[in-house]
Design a protein around this motif. Structure first.
Motif, PDB file in Angstrom:
ATOM      1  N   VAL A   4      23.020  43.132  42.523  1.00  5.79           N
ATOM      2  CA  VAL A   4      24.012  43.861  43.315  1.00  5.79           C
ATOM      3  C   VAL A   4      25.021  42.888  43.905  1.00  5.79           C
ATOM      4  N   LEU A   5      24.544  41.797  44.456  1.00  6.86           N
ATOM      5  CA  LEU A   5      25.428  40.792  45.033  1.00  6.86           C
ATOM      6  C   LEU A   5      26.340  40.189  43.966  1.00  6.86           C
ATOM      7  N   THR A   9      30.452  40.512  43.939  1.00  8.03           N
ATOM      8  CA  THR A   9      31.265  39.299  43.845  1.00  8.03           C
ATOM      9  C   THR A   9      32.200  39.360  42.646  1.00  8.03           C
ATOM     10  N   LEU A  10      31.690  39.811  41.518  1.00  6.37           N
ATOM     11  CA  LEU A  10      32.512  39.932  40.321  1.00  6.37           C
ATOM     12  C   LEU A  10      33.678  40.899  40.546  1.00  6.37           C
ATOM     13  N   LEU A  14      37.709  39.952  40.374  1.00  3.38           N
ATOM     14  CA  LEU A  14      38.603  40.613  39.429  1.00  3.38           C
ATOM     15  C   LEU A  14      39.751  41.323  40.121  1.00  3.38           C
ATOM     16  N   THR A  15      39.510  41.937  41.250  1.00  6.08           N
ATOM     17  CA  THR A  15      40.583  42.650  41.943  1.00  6.08           C
ATOM     18  C   THR A  15      41.520  41.698  42.666  1.00  6.08           C
ATOM     19  N   SER A  16      41.057  40.532  43.018  1.00 10.56           N
ATOM     20  CA  SER A  16      41.923  39.584  43.703  1.00 10.56           C
ATOM     21  C   SER A  16      42.908  38.929  42.748  1.00 10.56           C
ATOM     22  N   CYS A  17      42.723  39.084  41.467  1.00  7.70           N
ATOM     23  CA  CYS A  17      43.603  38.474  40.471  1.00  7.70           C
ATOM     24  C   CYS A  17      44.786  39.365  40.119  1.00  7.70           C
ATOM     25  N   ALA A  18      44.875  40.536  40.695  1.00  8.10           N
ATOM     26  CA  ALA A  18      45.975  41.442  40.398  1.00  8.10           C
ATOM     27  C   ALA A  18      47.275  40.887  40.976  1.00  8.10           C
ATOM     28  N   PRO A  19      48.387  41.033  40.244  1.00 13.04           N
ATOM     29  CA  PRO A  19      49.660  40.514  40.759  1.00 13.04           C
ATOM     30  C   PRO A  19      50.112  41.285  41.991  1.00 13.04           C
ATOM     31  N   LYS A  20      50.865  40.616  42.843  1.00 15.26           N
ATOM     32  CA  LYS A  20      51.362  41.213  44.074  1.00 15.26           C
ATOM     33  C   LYS A  20      52.372  42.314  43.743  1.00 15.26           C
TER      34      LYS A  20
END
Length: 53
Positions: A4-5, A9-10, A14-20
């Motif tokens: 789960v952890l 984390t994954l 992955l969501t933090s890599c989306a462009p602004k």
């Protein structure tokens, strides 16, 4: 519990890599996305940042 952890984390990575929103990369990504799949907020942001700069 470790699984789960690891999944949480994954997902965060992955969501933090989306462009602004409003960046040229974001505009290009939206151009590739079918218009029928856009949300109202995405359409508004696209018009604001990509069309009416």
């Amino acid at each position: 519990m470790k699984l789960v952890l690891s999944l949480v984390t994954l997902c965060a990575v992955l969501t933090s890599c989306a462009p602004k929103v409003g960046s040229p990369e974001w505009c290009a990504k939206m151009d590739e996305k079918p218009k029928g799949d856009w949300t109202v907020n995405e359409a508004k942001d696209y018009a604001k940042h990509c069309i009416f700069k």
